[in-house]
Design an enzyme around this catalytic site. Structure first.
Site, PDB file in Angstrom:
ATOM      1  N   ASN A   1      24.329 -62.557  40.779  1.00  0.00           N
ATOM      2  CA  ASN A   1      24.925 -61.465  40.017  1.00  0.00           C
ATOM      3  C   ASN A   1      23.941 -61.052  38.914  1.00  0.00           C
ATOM      4  O   ASN A   1      23.706 -61.810  37.984  1.00  0.00           O
ATOM      5  CB  ASN A   1      26.248 -61.949  39.421  1.00  0.00           C
ATOM      6  CG  ASN A   1      26.943 -60.909  38.575  1.00  0.00           C
ATOM      7  OD1 ASN A   1      26.369 -59.875  38.244  1.00  0.00           O
ATOM      8  ND2 ASN A   1      28.184 -61.184  38.219  1.00  0.00           N
TER       9      ASN A   1
ATOM     10  N   CYS B   1      28.691 -55.285  33.451  1.00  0.00           N
ATOM     11  CA  CYS B   1      28.298 -55.041  34.853  1.00  0.00           C
ATOM     12  C   CYS B   1      28.610 -53.620  35.306  1.00  0.00           C
ATOM     13  O   CYS B   1      28.092 -53.168  36.325  1.00  0.00           O
ATOM     14  CB  CYS B   1      28.972 -56.031  35.782  1.00  0.00           C
ATOM     15  SG  CYS B   1      28.773 -57.733  35.267  1.00  0.00           S
TER      16      CYS B   1
ATOM     17  N   HIS C   1      29.376 -53.828  43.209  1.00  0.00           N
ATOM     18  CA  HIS C   1      28.687 -54.736  42.293  1.00  0.00           C
ATOM     19  C   HIS C   1      28.561 -56.100  42.989  1.00  0.00           C
ATOM     20  O   HIS C   1      29.536 -56.614  43.541  1.00  0.00           O
ATOM     21  CB  HIS C   1      29.481 -54.840  40.994  1.00  0.00           C
ATOM     22  CG  HIS C   1      29.018 -55.930  40.086  1.00  0.00           C
ATOM     23  ND1 HIS C   1      27.688 -56.173  39.849  1.00  0.00           N
ATOM     24  CD2 HIS C   1      29.710 -56.854  39.362  1.00  0.00           C
ATOM     25  CE1 HIS C   1      27.580 -57.202  39.029  1.00  0.00           C
ATOM     26  NE2 HIS C   1      28.784 -57.631  38.714  1.00  0.00           N
TER      27      HIS C   1
HETATM   28  O1  UT7 Z   1      30.079 -59.570  36.985  1.00  0.00           O
HETATM   29  C1  UT7 Z   1      31.352 -60.044  36.716  1.00  0.00           C
HETATM   30  C2  UT7 Z   1      31.236 -61.506  36.443  1.00  0.00           C
HETATM   31  N1  UT7 Z   1      32.145 -62.418  36.957  1.00  0.00           N
HETATM   32  C3  UT7 Z   1      32.643 -62.542  38.194  1.00  0.00           C
HETATM   33  O2  UT7 Z   1      32.533 -61.730  39.052  1.00  0.00           O
HETATM   34  C4  UT7 Z   1      33.376 -63.800  38.460  1.00  0.00           C
HETATM   35  C5  UT7 Z   1      34.624 -63.646  39.277  1.00  0.00           C
HETATM   36  N2  UT7 Z   1      35.111 -64.951  39.683  1.00  0.00           N
HETATM   37  C6  UT7 Z   1      34.516 -65.652  40.684  1.00  0.00           C
HETATM   38  O3  UT7 Z   1      33.573 -65.188  41.309  1.00  0.00           O
HETATM   39  C7  UT7 Z   1      35.122 -66.992  41.042  1.00  0.00           C
HETATM   40  O4  UT7 Z   1      36.308 -67.183  40.327  1.00  0.00           O
HETATM   41  C8  UT7 Z   1      34.155 -68.185  40.781  1.00  0.00           C
HETATM   42  C9  UT7 Z   1      33.021 -68.141  41.787  1.00  0.00           C
HETATM   43  C10 UT7 Z   1      33.620 -68.110  39.365  1.00  0.00           C
HETATM   44  C11 UT7 Z   1      34.917 -69.497  40.994  1.00  0.00           C
HETATM   45  O5  UT7 Z   1      35.480 -69.542  42.282  1.00  0.00           O
HETATM   46  P1  UT7 Z   1      37.017 -69.962  42.471  1.00  0.00           P
HETATM   47  O6  UT7 Z   1      37.283 -69.984  43.916  1.00  0.00           O
HETATM   48  O7  UT7 Z   1      37.837 -69.028  41.629  1.00  0.00           O
HETATM   49  O8  UT7 Z   1      37.004 -71.442  41.922  1.00  0.00           O
HETATM   50  P2  UT7 Z   1      37.847 -72.053  40.720  1.00  0.00           P
HETATM   51  O9  UT7 Z   1      37.474 -71.476  39.424  1.00  0.00           O
HETATM   52  O10 UT7 Z   1      39.260 -71.988  41.129  1.00  0.00           O
HETATM   53  O11 UT7 Z   1      37.343 -73.558  40.717  1.00  0.00           O
HETATM   54  C12 UT7 Z   1      37.534 -74.423  41.810  1.00  0.00           C
HETATM   55  C13 UT7 Z   1      36.926 -75.768  41.522  1.00  0.00           C
HETATM   56  C14 UT7 Z   1      37.202 -76.321  40.114  1.00  0.00           C
HETATM   57  O12 UT7 Z   1      37.479 -77.684  40.259  1.00  0.00           O
HETATM   58  P3  UT7 Z   1      38.973 -78.252  40.138  1.00  0.00           P
HETATM   59  O13 UT7 Z   1      39.442 -77.831  38.772  1.00  0.00           O
HETATM   60  O14 UT7 Z   1      39.730 -77.579  41.248  1.00  0.00           O
HETATM   61  O15 UT7 Z   1      38.783 -79.718  40.323  1.00  0.00           O
HETATM   62  C15 UT7 Z   1      35.889 -76.144  39.398  1.00  0.00           C
HETATM   63  O16 UT7 Z   1      35.678 -77.116  38.416  1.00  0.00           O
HETATM   64  O17 UT7 Z   1      35.497 -75.705  41.635  1.00  0.00           O
HETATM   65  C16 UT7 Z   1      34.890 -76.334  40.491  1.00  0.00           C
HETATM   66  N3  UT7 Z   1      33.613 -75.698  40.225  1.00  0.00           N
HETATM   67  C17 UT7 Z   1      32.463 -76.076  40.819  1.00  0.00           C
HETATM   68  N4  UT7 Z   1      32.165 -77.024  41.699  1.00  0.00           N
HETATM   69  C18 UT7 Z   1      30.896 -77.136  42.135  1.00  0.00           C
HETATM   70  C19 UT7 Z   1      33.363 -74.651  39.395  1.00  0.00           C
HETATM   71  N5  UT7 Z   1      32.046 -74.341  39.437  1.00  0.00           N
HETATM   72  C20 UT7 Z   1      31.473 -75.199  40.315  1.00  0.00           C
HETATM   73  C21 UT7 Z   1      30.160 -75.377  40.771  1.00  0.00           C
HETATM   74  N6  UT7 Z   1      29.917 -76.338  41.671  1.00  0.00           N
HETATM   75  N7  UT7 Z   1      29.136 -74.577  40.374  1.00  0.00           N
END
Ligand code: UT7
Length: 310
Positions: free
Chosen positions: A265, A112, A235
């Site tokens: 993204n 990215c 980004h």
């Molecule tokens: O270009 C660079 C690429 N990457 C990035 O920029 C990613 C950077 N990270 C992020 O943007 C965030 O960490 C995410 C958007 C990927 C995730 O958000 P978060 O607030 O960090 O959520 P989390 O990973 O802590 O997950 C929270 C919950 C989990 O459930 P449990 O374990 O708490 O029961 C996940 O399983 O949300 C669940 N989850 C979803 N639920 C519904 C993960 N993906 C999804 C989904 N829909 N698509």
């Protein structure tokens, strides 16, 4: 001699994939995606449109905007992690299609942050007097490396391309400073095996820290302050990460580019797409101090401070 952006252009595929569409594919919901990422929909390229096609469409627009012909290009740099083939490069495919006979051509792999690496590279060639016109494109067809069964990643990404032509600009204008960085110890947090594998929380923490820091650094390098920034293009990965960078700079909401809601993204394409849109819709004006800042797999990061104008 100063290097600056003298033309911009972008292309996004027509097909829109909404959060509601994704609800039918994986166990997710619109509410989760919106509140955690800011994404409402993304564009997905059809089977017959590959990375090099999107790169070409955006490049033609940028060349027109710059009033530069393909045959006048000296160098083509394409930032992408989703080339049509491992080789030849997308840059070489573009070289042929644009009739850029005298241009050297290569792809840049910095995920990215690739477009930031491209701008910084182009600046060196122009300011050393070696090359006059350089095309820098950020383009991705991420839909071909996304696991459409993995809700942790498939809701985040989209396809698209943004292009810029760089050339010599007036004293005091153009790319005034840049910062590039990498931390290979973080490679395990975001990589491609067959598909994209990501430790979202680790990448999130890194991104929040690094985007704010790099944005401030490029401004301080030119002896200016955060208050002098007229426009920020982060980004477009996640609105929460972008907001953290904006708050670190202490600038108003309307001074930050946001299109993550429409395109998700798009990796290396996200910054040049936003730049092209916001130059065309008048949000970026002559003499504005514009800061571009990105982060991504590698881990990598980069930022650029530009005094807008030719
Ligand atoms: O270009 C660079 C690429 N990457 C990035 O920029 C990613 C950077 N990270 C992020 O943007 C965030 O960490 C995410 C958007 C990927 C995730 O958000 P978060 O607030 O960090 O959520 P989390 O990973 O802590 O997950 C929270 C919950 C989990 O459930 P449990 O374990 O708490 O029961 C996940 O399983 O949300 C669940 N989850 C979803 N639920 C519904 C993960 N993906 C999804 C989904 N829909 N698509």
């Amino acid at each position: 001699m100063n290097a600056g952006i003298i033309g911009v252009g972008h292309y996004v595929p027509e097909k829109v994939l909404t959060n509601a569409d994704l609800e039918k594919i994986v166990d997710t919901n619109d509410e989760w995606i919106r509140t955690r990422t800011g994404i409402e929909e993304r564009r997905i390229a059809s089977d017959d449109i590959d990375t090099s096609h999107m790169a070409y469409f955006s490049a033609v627009r940028a060349l027109e905007d710059a009033e530069v012909n393909g045959e006048d290009l000296d160098l083509i740099l394409v930032a992408t992690v989703t080339p049509d083939y491992p080789f030849p490069s997308v840059a070489c495919q573009l070289q042929e299609r644009l009739g850029a006979k005298k241009a050297a051509a290569m792809d840049i792999s910095a995920a990215c942050s690739g477009f930031m690496y491209g701008l910084a590279t182009a600046k060196q060639f122009i300011e050393s007097g070696v090359y006059k016109n350089v095309l820098v494109v950020g383009v991705e067809k991420l839909s071909k490396i996304v696991d459409w069964e993995d809700r942790n990643t498939c809701v985040l990404f989209g396809d698209g391309a943004g292009a810029t032509v760089l050339g010599q600009v007036e004293d005091g204008k153009g790319i005034l400073s840049f910062e590039l960085g990498a931390d290979g110890t973080g490679s395990k947090h975001l990589y491609q095996d067959e598909y994209i594998i990501m430790n979202g929380r680790e990448v999130f923490k890194f991104a929040v820290r690094q985007m704010g820091e790099s944005a401030v650094n490029v401004v301080e390098k030119i002896g200016l302050n955060k208050e002098d920034v007229d426009y920020l293009i982060p980004h477009q990965a996640n609105i929460r990460i972008m907001e953290a960078a904006r708050e670190r700079l202490g600038i108003e909401e309307e001074k930050m580019a946001v299109n993550v809601n429409k395109y998700g993204n798009t990796s290396a394409a996200s910054i040049p797409i936003a730049l092209s849109e916001d130059v065309k819709n008048g949000k970026i004006k002559e003499d504005d101090l514009v800061v571009l800042v990105g982060f991504g797999g590698g881990l990598t990061w980069g930022a650029v401070a530009i005094r807008w104008g030719k």
